[in-house]
Scaffold this motif. Structure first.
Motif, PDB file in Angstrom:
ATOM      1  N   ALA A 113      11.246   1.622   0.353  1.00 20.00           N
ATOM      2  CA  ALA A 113      10.270   2.461   0.175  1.00 20.00           C
ATOM      3  C   ALA A 113       9.092   2.241   1.107  1.00 20.00           C
ATOM      4  N   ALA A 114       8.862   1.012   1.654  1.00 18.21           N
ATOM      5  CA  ALA A 114       7.903   0.851   2.417  1.00 18.21           C
ATOM      6  C   ALA A 114       7.815   1.374   3.900  1.00 18.21           C
ATOM      7  N   THR A 115       9.250   1.601   4.330  1.00 21.19           N
ATOM      8  CA  THR A 115       9.617   2.009   5.791  1.00 21.19           C
ATOM      9  C   THR A 115       9.949   3.499   5.877  1.00 21.19           C
ATOM     10  N   ALA A 116       9.863   4.065   4.645  1.00 18.52           N
ATOM     11  CA  ALA A 116      10.244   5.437   4.563  1.00 18.52           C
ATOM     12  C   ALA A 116       9.500   6.318   5.514  1.00 18.52           C
ATOM     13  N   GLY A 117       8.173   5.918   5.619  1.00 15.73           N
ATOM     14  CA  GLY A 117       7.499   6.867   6.424  1.00 15.73           C
ATOM     15  C   GLY A 117       7.665   6.669   7.682  1.00 15.73           C
TER      16      GLY A 117
ATOM     17  N   ILE B 104       4.923   1.338  -8.030  1.00 15.72           N
ATOM     18  CA  ILE B 104       4.683   0.737  -6.883  1.00 15.72           C
ATOM     19  C   ILE B 104       5.712   1.175  -5.585  1.00 15.72           C
ATOM     20  N   ARG B 105       6.855   1.426  -5.968  1.00 18.05           N
ATOM     21  CA  ARG B 105       7.693   1.817  -4.753  1.00 18.05           C
ATOM     22  C   ARG B 105       7.474   3.278  -4.398  1.00 18.05           C
ATOM     23  N   ALA B 106       7.105   4.015  -5.377  1.00 16.19           N
ATOM     24  CA  ALA B 106       6.496   5.445  -5.004  1.00 16.19           C
ATOM     25  C   ALA B 106       5.249   5.463  -4.119  1.00 16.19           C
ATOM     26  N   PHE B 107       4.353   4.630  -4.436  1.00 15.88           N
ATOM     27  CA  PHE B 107       3.079   4.480  -3.648  1.00 15.88           C
ATOM     28  C   PHE B 107       3.351   4.038  -2.313  1.00 15.88           C
ATOM     29  N   LEU B 108       4.291   2.820  -2.035  1.00 16.27           N
ATOM     30  CA  LEU B 108       4.565   2.754  -0.754  1.00 16.27           C
ATOM     31  C   LEU B 108       5.193   3.664   0.230  1.00 16.27           C
ATOM     32  N   ALA B 109       6.266   4.322  -0.409  1.00 18.02           N
ATOM     33  CA  ALA B 109       6.759   5.653   0.341  1.00 18.02           C
ATOM     34  C   ALA B 109       5.555   6.694   0.667  1.00 18.02           C
ATOM     35  N   MET B 110       4.711   6.766  -0.217  1.00 21.60           N
ATOM     36  CA  MET B 110       3.599   7.932  -0.142  1.00 21.60           C
ATOM     37  C   MET B 110       2.696   7.654   1.058  1.00 21.60           C
ATOM     38  N   GLU B 111       2.337   6.241   1.015  1.00 24.66           N
ATOM     39  CA  GLU B 111       1.421   5.555   1.821  1.00 24.66           C
ATOM     40  C   GLU B 111       2.036   5.178   3.142  1.00 24.66           C
ATOM     41  N   SER B 112       3.097   4.728   3.175  1.00 24.35           N
ATOM     42  CA  SER B 112       3.864   4.814   4.572  1.00 24.35           C
ATOM     43  C   SER B 112       3.935   6.082   5.129  1.00 24.35           C
ATOM     44  N   ALA B 113       4.126   6.954   4.405  1.00 25.96           N
ATOM     45  CA  ALA B 113       4.320   8.433   5.134  1.00 25.96           C
ATOM     46  C   ALA B 113       2.805   8.790   5.778  1.00 25.96           C
ATOM     47  N   ARG B 114       1.802   8.455   5.056  1.00 27.38           N
ATOM     48  CA  ARG B 114       0.523   8.923   5.546  1.00 27.38           C
ATOM     49  C   ARG B 114       0.105   8.170   6.896  1.00 27.38           C
ATOM     50  N   LEU B 115       0.739   7.119   7.011  1.00 22.95           N
ATOM     51  CA  LEU B 115       0.579   6.180   8.147  1.00 22.95           C
ATOM     52  C   LEU B 115       0.719   6.988   9.283  1.00 22.95           C
ATOM     53  N   PHE B 116       1.887   7.842   9.270  1.00 25.65           N
ATOM     54  CA  PHE B 116       2.341   8.672  10.514  1.00 25.65           C
ATOM     55  C   PHE B 116       2.119   9.956  10.059  1.00 25.65           C
TER      56      PHE B 116
END
Lengths: 287, 287
Positions: B184-188, B42-54
């Motif tokens: 993780a969620a703010t990484a992006g 889930i943490r990996a998913f958060l990082a990957m998806e938050s990056a996509r937002l940007f």
């Protein structure tokens, strides 16, 4: 050199205290501070002096020096645990798990490793690329191909069928203590974006000489002098440089390594005076 | 969302395998790989998806996702140790100290933490300043004011005179699991140099909902489903969201948190669809 070492000690202690000032009060913070108190601060000295070789001031090198000492402190706390080397005395005081608990010792070590990497991001160190190179370098030096691998080899050797030979002991020590010493000694070159080669040669020889002297002190030193239990290697029937080379052979080897370490510094001329003196100090120390 | 989660799982496993490919063969490397296998990611998913937002692609986000999972894996290995939570089952398999030894578990965790920080220096992540911000962020989230502090509070609560109240449990969990989820969620946003505020709000709510669901599953779930021992909190007479709010109260609270998490994503419109679905998944999961 001794004067400079004292100066570095005070500076790095202040930097570590500052870095830990914002921690929530409690056992964890107490144990982290306790683990970061005292010590010879040789790794900090190496970082600060190698920075000087490249014209970098103490302000730039200080977070790096503090990071190396925080990393080193974590490694001592974990190495002292009952399931590892099971030591109850360190720097003349009860080890962290004796003073508090195993859980607190594991956690304090873990948090000190996090702290070390955070310190390497401090802007005063220099350009972002230099700070990233330090983070990468510390990750390599500390991790599963560096310090932690060396400790794993050391633990494995305790239950091995035959004692290690000289090549195996050398490889083990180059990982366990050498990698972090090399990181510290090359930090200045990495910060300046220069070739770390000569400093790496210096550090490799210095690190081994340092370890040989540790093995010698385990045989000849007292607990009052060293601040840790002595005679442990012999009691554990553990292969060391002394068991493999004899006391005089080990001393000769350490002296030869120190000469090689000094030669590696020729590239830097007079500016490397303190690093030369440190190399000699490493095999003359009785603690 | 499930499809994307499967994709992320495969990518992050490959990235972790790649990062550990060069480790010297032995128990340490085996234990590190074992600890990094499986999990919900889930943490990996958060990082990957938050990056996509940007507008940042998977290639940039992948080392960050792998770093978060390596850090998370280390924390599980250490938390499971006998002197900590003393767990013998994790992800349906014996925990690392059961499979090998306490020493190997401590060392594997230590080396995984080093690895996590090293991964954040990968050039493909983006500009040096962004990578340094991630290193600093992970140091804060993981260390003595974040995850490790939360674990220290958790251990201390076991021997406390009175069970924790809701405010104390919330604070504990926000440190123990919330800090890394937030990282993780703010990484992006951090990678893109944008305001991480809305993602931090999302993560705070998500993290608590996740923990409440964990507490619910400890009561209602089976070991076959969760892959870890259940019923432990009740047996230990430990305060949890369920013991404090009741099963229905805990479910209501989790649902409210998920609604708040979804609302925080309004700033990102349609692009945040997967993150919205994840929030709902977190409280619907049975493992």
């Amino acid at each position: 050199m001794q004067e400079r070492l004292g100066e570095v000690k005070a500076q790095v202690q202040a930097a570590l205290d500052g870095a830990m000032a914002g921690l929530p009060a409690g056992e964890l913070a107490d144990a982290m501070r306790y683990a970061c108190t005292g010590g010879k601060r040789i790794r900090a000295f190496l970082a600060m002096e190698s920075a000087r070789l490249f014209g970098l001031g103490d302000a730039a090198a200080l977070p790096v020096a503090a990071a190396v000492e925080a990393l080193h402190a974590y490694s001592l706390v974990h190495d002292d645990l009952p399931s590892m080397d099971d030591d109850d005395l360190r720097r003349g005081l009860p080890t962290v798990h004796v003073q508090w608990s195993e859980a607190t010792a594991i956690l304090a070590g873990d948090a000190l490793q996090s702290l070390a990497f955070g310190l390497l991001t401090e802007p005063q160190i220099g350009p972002p690329e230099a700070r990233l190179a330090l983070v990468r370098g510390l990750s390599e030096a500390a991790g599963g191909r560096g310090m932690v691998w060396g400790q794993a080899l050391d633990i494995a050797a305790e239950t091995a069928a035959a004692p290690l030979d000289l090549a195996a002991i050398t490889r083990l020590q180059q990982a366990k203590t050498g990698a972090l010493i090399q990181f510290a000694a090359t930090a200045g070159a990495v910060m300046a974006g220069k070739d770390p080669g000569p400093l790496a040669d210096y550090a490799r020889n210095l690190g081994l000489a340092f370890q040989i002297q540790d093995d010698i002190l385990d045989v000849t030193g007292s607990e009052a002098e060293t601040g840790k239990r002595t005679g442990k290697d012999g009691a554990a029937n553990k292969a060391t440089f002394v068991s493999l080379l004899g006391l005089e052979g080990a001393r000769d080897k350490a002296r030869a390594l120190v000469r090689d370490a000094e030669t590696a510094l020729d590239a830097y001329g007079e500016g490397a005076g303190n690093l030369r003196q440190l190399a000699r100090f490493v095999i003359e120390r009785d603690a």
